[in-house]
Design a protein around this motif. Structure first.
Motif, PDB file in Angstrom:
ATOM      1  N   VAL A  69       4.642 -10.906  -5.453  1.00 29.60           N
ATOM      2  CA  VAL A  69       3.769 -10.193  -4.528  1.00 29.60           C
ATOM      3  C   VAL A  69       2.332 -10.636  -4.783  1.00 29.60           C
ATOM      4  N   THR A  70       1.482 -10.461  -3.788  1.00 26.71           N
ATOM      5  CA  THR A  70       0.053 -10.710  -3.971  1.00 26.71           C
ATOM      6  C   THR A  70      -0.693  -9.381  -3.953  1.00 26.71           C
ATOM      7  N   ASP A  71      -1.700  -9.291  -4.781  1.00 22.86           N
ATOM      8  CA  ASP A  71      -2.572  -8.122  -4.857  1.00 22.86           C
ATOM      9  C   ASP A  71      -3.946  -8.564  -4.377  1.00 22.86           C
ATOM     10  N   ALA A  72      -4.294  -8.186  -3.143  1.00 23.32           N
ATOM     11  CA  ALA A  72      -5.538  -8.667  -2.553  1.00 23.32           C
ATOM     12  C   ALA A  72      -6.753  -8.178  -3.326  1.00 23.32           C
ATOM     13  N   ALA A  73      -6.756  -6.888  -3.700  1.00 20.71           N
ATOM     14  CA  ALA A  73      -7.914  -6.344  -4.405  1.00 20.71           C
ATOM     15  C   ALA A  73      -8.058  -6.939  -5.797  1.00 20.71           C
ATOM     16  N   GLY A  74      -6.945  -7.156  -6.464  1.00 17.65           N
ATOM     17  CA  GLY A  74      -6.995  -7.697  -7.819  1.00 17.65           C
ATOM     18  C   GLY A  74      -7.091  -9.204  -7.875  1.00 17.65           C
ATOM     19  N   GLY A  75      -6.908  -9.888  -6.724  1.00 22.60           N
ATOM     20  CA  GLY A  75      -6.993 -11.347  -6.695  1.00 22.60           C
ATOM     21  C   GLY A  75      -5.882 -12.022  -7.470  1.00 22.60           C
ATOM     22  N   LYS A  76      -4.672 -11.465  -7.416  1.00 25.93           N
ATOM     23  CA  LYS A  76      -3.592 -11.945  -8.276  1.00 25.93           C
ATOM     24  C   LYS A  76      -2.325 -12.290  -7.489  1.00 25.93           C
ATOM     25  N   LEU A  77      -1.591 -13.265  -8.014  1.00 24.26           N
ATOM     26  CA  LEU A  77      -0.189 -13.472  -7.658  1.00 24.26           C
ATOM     27  C   LEU A  77       0.625 -12.871  -8.792  1.00 24.26           C
ATOM     28  N   LEU A  78       1.479 -11.903  -8.472  1.00 26.75           N
ATOM     29  CA  LEU A  78       2.244 -11.176  -9.475  1.00 26.75           C
ATOM     30  C   LEU A  78       3.729 -11.493  -9.361  1.00 26.75           C
ATOM     31  N   LYS A  79       4.352 -11.710 -10.501  1.00 28.69           N
ATOM     32  CA  LYS A  79       5.803 -11.848 -10.554  1.00 28.69           C
ATOM     33  C   LYS A  79       6.392 -10.480 -10.853  1.00 28.69           C
ATOM     34  N   VAL A  80       7.392 -10.057 -10.064  1.00 27.64           N
ATOM     35  CA  VAL A  80       8.046  -8.773 -10.274  1.00 27.64           C
ATOM     36  C   VAL A  80       9.275  -9.006 -11.145  1.00 27.64           C
ATOM     37  N   GLU A  81       9.245  -8.442 -12.344  1.00 26.08           N
ATOM     38  CA  GLU A  81      10.360  -8.603 -13.277  1.00 26.08           C
ATOM     39  C   GLU A  81      11.534  -7.727 -12.862  1.00 26.08           C
TER      40      GLU A  81
END
Length: 673
Positions: free
Chosen positions: A253-265
């Motif tokens: 997922v991407t977090d627009a406010a945090g500026g991150k690409l996140l992997k969901v475990e």
């Protein structure tokens, strides 16, 4: 659960255009894991959502007022406009999935944002579309994906559910049937390996709300909270499933406010993979090689990530497109004419060349031209047919048209392939001497001929040869006659054409024709295009006529007058006028010939033409009353001018004479007495 529904591959359609999509330097502060390469691009318009076809082609919707595009980008970075349509206008969310060579497109209803459309549509290459006939009006449609058992899944964040659409005309069914439905569900992803359907919502005001989170949709119809993305921000992001490649098999997922690409475990926790991004939004993985596309900075840029992006090269997507085309474009001097008359390669010079490395599209608005001040031996002519990366089905012909209308050729081409595109380069070797003058290059398939702004929107072409004096060219043939005949299935002569009879700089035609076949349109139309009937004499006085022998099309030039003979009893004129370069010009007279009345032809109409269009005052005569005006008035650019036209009607009196009055059909019999 079964496998994902089959999707057809998209042919490279839609026109190529020089979109200013340029490569950017990666902003400072973005942390990319080792083993990954990145390219960052921007465009003249903002990107919305993205998706991939099963062949690895990426698609990006526009998302701004005044722009209505769906851009296609292949794995090498070659960009095309797949479709431009009012359906794609505005700021609303639009998503897609391939449906054969078309795109099943969802559109969120947001008239304030410039999008008055809502629902699911079938979008065709180029931009035509139709709305699917569904059981309800869906005006908050989010990401559409293929369903494992056929059909599609899509959320509606205004109707607050996820729906299964088995096919058009089959009722949609909701998937969440128990418990609470999370508000604002927008994005979906399906994992074939374990049969899990994921959904992600947007938070904020209506129609969104709740947590910015990922949910699992169970087989018994319940939405279970799986992973929280950002509990404190109303800025949302995107979601996609990677099935292999550099990102492995995992949900991201991407977090627009945090500026991150996140992997969901697997346990629902999230791990940052890339940080420092500027407002990352929608995202999708390439099903072929695992590359990832992320829309960033409110659509102002597109981040491309993969383990090996060397195939993309450097520069803008437009520049990459041009570089791919160059693989099919021979360098100047690479291909030389080969001919017994051409002498050595050094004898040939480049007479004309408007090739360039810019991005191209098809259908030139002008024919390239060149001028020679003395006779030249033409050894080589080429044209380029990139045709949106599809080339052509076969080669055609190339010809040269002199400023006075005389046509040299057409010459059949040899079609060569390049850069994996069939028949992209057309090459003809005329080996003919042409006189001094200005020439236009004519291609038989202009709809696939390449052009761009650097060629002044004229078709790409190169001409080589040398002054005729530099070699021992054969003397120009005089009175050489080429005969073309066509027969019907019974061997009966339909028509015979003797053309290209040179007398000085003129060409003459002699036409000896059998009866035109009513079942053969070419033969029948030819009879009338020539201005001669099957039994008429040839053009008066050997009038010069320029012939293009392609589809048997006549391009007459000069004065013409012809007659028709009825059963050998009498001879009567049919038409008299003058052509200039295939267009009627000046005074023309037409006759009708009521043979049934035993009369010779009577004048039917007369007036002026200007470049093929009726111009000025025209007079039409009654078909049964000789020299009696039935209608007259003015034309301007071929259009009748209202208020200038007068109509007359006639009757036949007891003396058999035509007099003004309403027509009496029974009186027509007097004309035969």
């Amino acid at each position: 659960m079964g496998g994902i529904a089959s999707e057809g591959q998209l042919p490279d359609s839609g026109h190529i255009e020089p979109n200013p999509i340029k490569q950017l330097s990666l902003p400072a502060g973005i942390a990319i894991p080792s083993g990954l390469e990145e390219k960052l691009f921007n465009s003249s318009f903002a990107f919305g959502s993205v998706f991939f076809g099963p062949d690895g082609t990426a698609y990006a919707f526009s998302s701004e007022r005044g722009t209505q595009k769906l851009l296609a980008i292949d794995s090498s970075g070659v960009a095309h406009t797949y479709a431009e349509s009012e359906l794609l206008s505005g700021l609303s969310l639009k998503t897609g999935v391939m449906l054969g060579s078309n795109v099943l497109t969802t559109v969120d209803y947001w008239p304030e944002g410039g999008s008055p459309f809502a629902g699911i549509f079938e979008l065709k290459p180029g931009g035509s579309y139709r709305k699917l006939n569904l059981g309800a009006d869906y005006s908050g449609v989010g990401r559409i994906i293929a369903a494992p058992d056929g059909g599609w899944y899509f959320p509606d964040f205004e109707a607050d559910n996820i729906w299964h659409l088995p096919g058009e005309g089959v009722a949609e069914t909701p998937l969440i049937t128990k418990g609470d439905v999370p508000p604002g569900l927008v994005y979906l992803a399906y994992d074939n390996s374990d049969g899990t359907l994921y959904a992600m919502n947007h938070n904020g005001g209506w129609p969104f709300g709740g947590l910015f989170a990922v949910y699992k949709i169970t087989n018994d119809g319940e939405a279970i909270l799986f992973a929280k993305v950002n509990e404190t921000s109303a800025q949302n992001g995107g979601m996609a499933l990677s099935t292999g490649g550099p990102f492995g098999h995992a949900l991201y997922v991407t977090d627009a406010a945090g500026g991150k690409l996140l992997k969901v475990e697997a346990d629902g926790t999230t791990v940052p993979v890339i940080t420092g991004l500027i407002k990352p939004g929608d995202m999708q993985f390439n099903p072929v090689n695992g590359d990832l596309l992320i829309v960033c900075d409110d659509g102002k840029s597109l981040l491309w990530l993969g383990s090996d992006l060397s195939r993309i090269g450097s520069g803008s997507l437009s520049e990459i497109e041009a570089s791919e085309q160059e693989k099919a474009i021979p360098a100047k001097g690479e291909i030389e004419a080969q001919s017994d008359l051409s002498g050595t390669k050094t004898d040939n010079i480049e007479i004309f060349n408007n090739w360039n490395s810019g991005l191209v599209e098809s259908s030139p608005t002008c024919n390239p031209s060149f001028e020679i001040s003395q006779p030249h031996f033409i050894s080589y002519i080429d044209t380029y047919h990139w045709n949106n990366g599809q080339g052509t089905s076969s080669g055609g012909t190339i010809s040269l048209k002199k400023e006075d209308g005389e046509v040299f050729g057409p010459w059949t081409v040899v079609a060569e392939s390049g850069s994996g595109v069939a028949n992209v380069l057309w090459i003809s070797r005329p080996d003919e001497v042409i006189p001094a003058g200005t020439y236009s290059i004519i291609d038989s398939e202009p709809e696939t001929w390449s052009k761009n702004s650097e060629s002044n929107d004229c078709g790409f072409s190169k001409v080589e040869g040398h002054p005729a004096q530099s070699v021992s060219a054969p003397p120009e043939q005089k009175n050489e006659i080429q005969t073309v005949r066509e027969y019907d299935s019974d061997g009966k002569l339909l028509w015979e054409l003797e053309g290209y009879r040179h007398e000085g700089d003129d060409k003459y035609k002699v036409l000896n024709r059998g009866s035109p076949s009513l079942t053969d349109p070419d033969s029948f139309i030819l009879s009338f295009q020539s201005g001669l009937s099957p039994e008429s004499n040839a053009a008066e006085g050997g009038i010069p006529i320029c012939i293009i022998h392609e589809g048997y099309q006549f391009v007459p030039h000069g004065k013409i007058k012809s007659w028709v003979t009825f059963s050998g009893i009498f001879e009567t004129p049919v038409v008299e006028g003058e052509y200039k370069n295939g267009l009627k010009q000046g005074r023309w007279i037409f006759w009708s010939y009521p043979e049934m009345f035993g009369k010779a032809a009577i004048k039917a109409a007369e007036g002026e033409y200007e470049e093929g269009l009726k111009e000025g005052h025209w007079t039409y005569y009654d078909a049964n009353c000789e020299n009696m005006v039935s209608e007259e008035g003015d034309y301007l650019n071929g259009v009748k001018q209202e208020g200038t036209w007068i109509k007359n009607e006639y009757v036949v009196d007891s003396q058999g004479k035509c007099v003004p009055g309403k027509s009496d059909p029974s009186a027509i019999g007097h004309l035969t007495e």
